[in-house]
Write a protein that holds these residues in place. Structure first.
Motif, PDB file in Angstrom:
ATOM      1  N   ALA A 284       0.973  -1.167  -0.084  1.00  0.00           N
ATOM      2  CA  ALA A 284       0.143   0.038   0.083  1.00  0.00           C
ATOM      3  C   ALA A 284       1.011   1.124  -0.054  1.00  0.00           C
ATOM      4  CB  ALA A 284      -1.081  -0.012   1.216  1.00  0.00           C
ATOM      5  N   VAL A 285       1.985   1.273   0.697  1.00  0.00           N
ATOM      6  CA  VAL A 285       2.903   2.283   0.892  1.00  0.00           C
ATOM      7  C   VAL A 285       3.752   2.600  -0.439  1.00  0.00           C
ATOM      8  CG1 VAL A 285       4.861   3.342   1.848  1.00  0.00           C
ATOM      9  CG2 VAL A 285       3.095   2.384   3.356  1.00  0.00           C
ATOM     10  N   PHE A 286       3.871   1.507  -0.930  1.00  0.00           N
ATOM     11  CA  PHE A 286       4.706   1.407  -2.263  1.00  0.00           C
ATOM     12  C   PHE A 286       3.679   2.112  -3.374  1.00  0.00           C
ATOM     13  CE2 PHE A 286       6.819   0.357  -6.032  1.00  0.00           C
ATOM     14  CZ  PHE A 286       8.107   0.055  -5.659  1.00  0.00           C
ATOM     15  N   SER A 287       2.533   1.784  -3.279  1.00  0.00           N
ATOM     16  CA  SER A 287       1.520   2.346  -4.419  1.00  0.00           C
ATOM     17  C   SER A 287       1.351   3.872  -4.163  1.00  0.00           C
ATOM     18  CB  SER A 287       0.011   1.966  -3.931  1.00  0.00           C
ATOM     19  OG  SER A 287      -0.314   0.712  -4.223  1.00  0.00           O
ATOM     20  N   LEU A 288       1.468   4.191  -2.904  1.00  0.00           N
ATOM     21  CA  LEU A 288       1.758   5.894  -2.693  1.00  0.00           C
ATOM     22  C   LEU A 288       2.916   6.376  -3.144  1.00  0.00           C
ATOM     23  CD1 LEU A 288       0.096   8.294  -1.332  1.00  0.00           C
ATOM     24  CD2 LEU A 288       1.211   7.602   0.796  1.00  0.00           C
ATOM     25  N   VAL A 289       4.015   5.748  -2.873  1.00  0.00           N
ATOM     26  CA  VAL A 289       5.514   6.412  -3.013  1.00  0.00           C
ATOM     27  C   VAL A 289       5.669   6.457  -4.636  1.00  0.00           C
ATOM     28  CG1 VAL A 289       7.916   5.656  -2.879  1.00  0.00           C
ATOM     29  CG2 VAL A 289       6.415   5.658  -0.885  1.00  0.00           C
ATOM     30  N   HIS A 290       5.411   5.370  -5.335  1.00  0.00           N
ATOM     31  CA  HIS A 290       5.856   5.363  -6.731  1.00  0.00           C
ATOM     32  C   HIS A 290       4.895   6.308  -7.634  1.00  0.00           C
ATOM     33  CE1 HIS A 290       3.565   1.808  -8.558  1.00  0.00           C
ATOM     34  NE2 HIS A 290       2.543   2.645  -8.205  1.00  0.00           N
ATOM     35  N   ASN A 291       3.686   6.450  -7.065  1.00  0.00           N
ATOM     36  CA  ASN A 291       3.035   7.618  -7.811  1.00  0.00           C
ATOM     37  C   ASN A 291       3.383   9.010  -7.412  1.00  0.00           C
ATOM     38  OD1 ASN A 291       0.783   6.262  -9.476  1.00  0.00           O
ATOM     39  ND2 ASN A 291       0.238   5.148  -7.587  1.00  0.00           N
ATOM     40  N   ILE A 292       4.428   9.105  -6.531  1.00  0.00           N
ATOM     41  CA  ILE A 292       4.825  10.561  -6.315  1.00  0.00           C
ATOM     42  C   ILE A 292       6.351  10.524  -7.029  1.00  0.00           C
ATOM     43  CG2 ILE A 292       6.000  12.062  -4.540  1.00  0.00           C
ATOM     44  CD1 ILE A 292       3.761  10.801  -2.408  1.00  0.00           C
ATOM     45  N   THR A 293       7.125   9.610  -6.830  1.00  0.00           N
ATOM     46  CA  THR A 293       8.513   9.542  -7.508  1.00  0.00           C
ATOM     47  C   THR A 293       8.194   9.631  -9.122  1.00  0.00           C
ATOM     48  OG1 THR A 293       8.857   7.026  -7.023  1.00  0.00           O
ATOM     49  CG2 THR A 293       9.506   8.592  -5.382  1.00  0.00           C
ATOM     50  N   GLY A 294       7.468   8.581  -9.514  1.00  0.00           N
ATOM     51  CA  GLY A 294       7.131   8.188 -10.872  1.00  0.00           C
ATOM     52  C   GLY A 294       7.216   9.753 -11.822  1.00  0.00           C
ATOM     53  N   PRO A 295       5.973  10.542 -11.211  1.00  0.00           N
ATOM     54  CA  PRO A 295       5.665  11.715 -12.028  1.00  0.00           C
ATOM     55  C   PRO A 295       7.071  12.701 -11.986  1.00  0.00           C
ATOM     56  CG  PRO A 295       3.913  11.314 -10.875  1.00  0.00           C
ATOM     57  CD  PRO A 295       5.144  10.310 -10.418  1.00  0.00           C
ATOM     58  N   ILE A 296       7.646  12.668 -10.515  1.00  0.00           N
ATOM     59  CA  ILE A 296       8.943  13.559 -10.500  1.00  0.00           C
ATOM     60  C   ILE A 296      10.098  13.023 -11.495  1.00  0.00           C
ATOM     61  CG2 ILE A 296      10.912  14.187  -8.889  1.00  0.00           C
ATOM     62  CD1 ILE A 296       8.720  13.612  -6.626  1.00  0.00           C
ATOM     63  N   LEU A 297      10.131  11.962 -11.711  1.00  0.00           N
ATOM     64  CA  LEU A 297      11.554  11.257 -12.619  1.00  0.00           C
ATOM     65  C   LEU A 297      11.008  11.675 -13.787  1.00  0.00           C
ATOM     66  CD1 LEU A 297      13.857   9.801 -12.886  1.00  0.00           C
ATOM     67  CD2 LEU A 297      12.731   7.829 -12.965  1.00  0.00           C
ATOM     68  N   ALA A 298       9.605  11.522 -14.309  1.00  0.00           N
ATOM     69  CA  ALA A 298       9.287  11.695 -15.518  1.00  0.00           C
ATOM     70  C   ALA A 298       9.501  13.223 -16.059  1.00  0.00           C
ATOM     71  CB  ALA A 298       7.737  11.273 -15.683  1.00  0.00           C
TER      72      ALA A 298
END
Length: 304
Positions: A284-298
Motif C-alpha cells: 500500500a505504501v509502495f502504491s503511494l510512493v511510486h505515484n509520487i516518485t514516478g511523476p517527479i522522475l518523468a
C-alpha cells in the motif's frame, strides 16, 4: 464529459490516494471490512487492462526482442533481490519483510506506461514489458516469493499461483474476450476505466490502512524508509544496467521506470489472502510512493 472526468481522476490520482489513506485512519474498523474485497477490486483493474490490450502492443516483442527480454529479466531480478537484501540489512520483522519481498516479486505496474509517455521514453517498449511481465506473473511471482521469503514464513507456491491466476490472468483474459466480442462496449468502457481504477485502488489502500492502523503507527517510518529505498534503487539499477546493455536512451528510461514501478496492488492482494494485514502495508505504501516518485522522475527526464 466522461473523458474529462477520467482525465481529472488520472491527474489527481495522488490526491485520492492520500484521501483514501486518511479515511482508512479515521474509520479503521469500517474500512478493514473491505479487506476481503481486495482481490476482486484488483481483478476489476486487471479486467480494464484486458479491455485495452491490443495485439499490436506485442509487435515490439518480435521487432525488438532484445530490449523487451532485457527489461523483463531486470524486472524479475533487480526488485526481488533488492527487497531480499533490504529485509536482511534492516532486520525487518517477518510480516514487513514478506510485504517488501511481495512487492519486489510482482510484475510492472500499469501506471508505468503513463510515466514512460510523460518522460518521452519508449512507450511501446514500456507497454510490452508490462504486458509480458504480467502474463509471466502466475509463474514468476509465486516462484520468486517462495525463493526469497520462505525463511520468514511458510509460503505455498500452488496457492499463490492460483491466486495470481484468479486476480491477474483470468480478468485480463475476460477483458480481452469482451474487447473482441463487444467492440463498441469495450471502446466506451475504456473511457471510464481510469475512474474505475482510481476508485478500486483507493478502496484497496483505505482497507489496508484501516486493517493495519496500529501496526502502521508502530512501524510506519521504517516501512516508508524501506519502500522509498526499494523504489529508488529500482529506478537507478534499471537505468544503469540498461545503459550497460547499450540500449537507446528512450529504451533506458522505459526500462528504468518499468523496474522501479511495481504492480503493488497484486502484492497487497497476496498479502491479504495469504499472510497478514501488516504484510499488506509495504504494498500500500509502495502504491503511494511510486505515484509520487514516478511523476517527479518523468518530469525531470521530460525537461532534459
Amino acid at each position: 464529459m466522461l473523458s474529462k472526468v477520467s482525465r481529472f481522476a488520472t491527474n489527481t490520482f495522488l490526491v485520492w490516494m492520500l484521501i483514501a489513506a486518511i479515511i482508512g485512519f479515521i474509520f479503521p474498523a469500517q474500512l478493514a471490512t473491505l479487506s476481503g474485497w481486495v482481490p476482486y477490486l484488483l481483478g476489476i483493474v486487471m479486467l480494464g487492462m484486458g479491455l485495452t490490450i491490443d495485439p499490436k502492443d506485442f509487435k515490439i516483442v518480435f521487432q525488438s526482442p532484445r530490449s523487451v527480454i532485457i527489461g523483463v529479466i531486470l524486472q524479475y531480478t533487480i526488485m526481488p533481490l533488492t527487497a531480499f537484501l533490504i529485509a536482511k540489512l534492516f532486520h525487518l520483522p517477518p510480516e514487513v519483510a514478506i510485504g517488501v519481498i511481495l512487492v519486489g516479486c510482482c510484475p510492472g505496474g500499469t501506471s508505468s506506461n503513463v510515466m514512460s509517455y510523460l518522460a518521452n521514453a519508449n512507450v511501446a517498449l514500456s507497454v510490452a514489458i508490462t504486458s509480458v511481465s504480467t502474463l509471466l506473473a502466475p509463474i514468476m511471482t509465486p516462484a520468486l516469493i517462495y525463493l526469497f521469503a520462505h525463511e520468514w514464513l511458510q509460503v505455498s507456491f500452488m496457492s499463490m499461483f492460483w491466486s495470481v491466476i484468479q486476480v491477474i490472468l483470468i480478468p485480463i483474459l475476460i477483458g480481452f474476450i469482451l474487447q473482441k466480442v463487444f467492440k463498441n462496449f469495450a471502446a466506451k468502457s475504456a473511457t471510464a476505466l481510469p475512474i474505475v481504477s482510481v476508485v478500486a485502488i483507493s478502496l484497496i489502500l483505505a482497507s489496508v490502512v484501516g486493517g493495519s492502523k496500529s501496526q502502521i503507527l508502530e512501524t510506519g517510518l521504517l516501512i516508508f524508509a524501506v519502500v522509498i529505498l526499494h523504489n529508488i534503487v529500482g529506478y537507478t539499477l534499471g537505468y544503469t544496467l540498461a545503459r550497460i546493455f547499450k540500449l537507446e536512451r528512450a529504451d533506458k528510461k522505459a526500462v528504468s521506470i518499468e523496474v522501479g514501478m511495481q504492480n503493488s496492488g497484486l502484492a497487497v492482494s497476496l498479502a491479504t489472502v495469504h499472510f497478514s494485514p501488516l504484510a499488506a502495508v509495504p504494498g500500500a505504501v509502495f502504491s503511494l510512493v511510486h505515484n509520487i516518485t514516478g511523476p517527479i522522475l518523468a518530469k525531470y527526464w521530460n525537461k532534459r
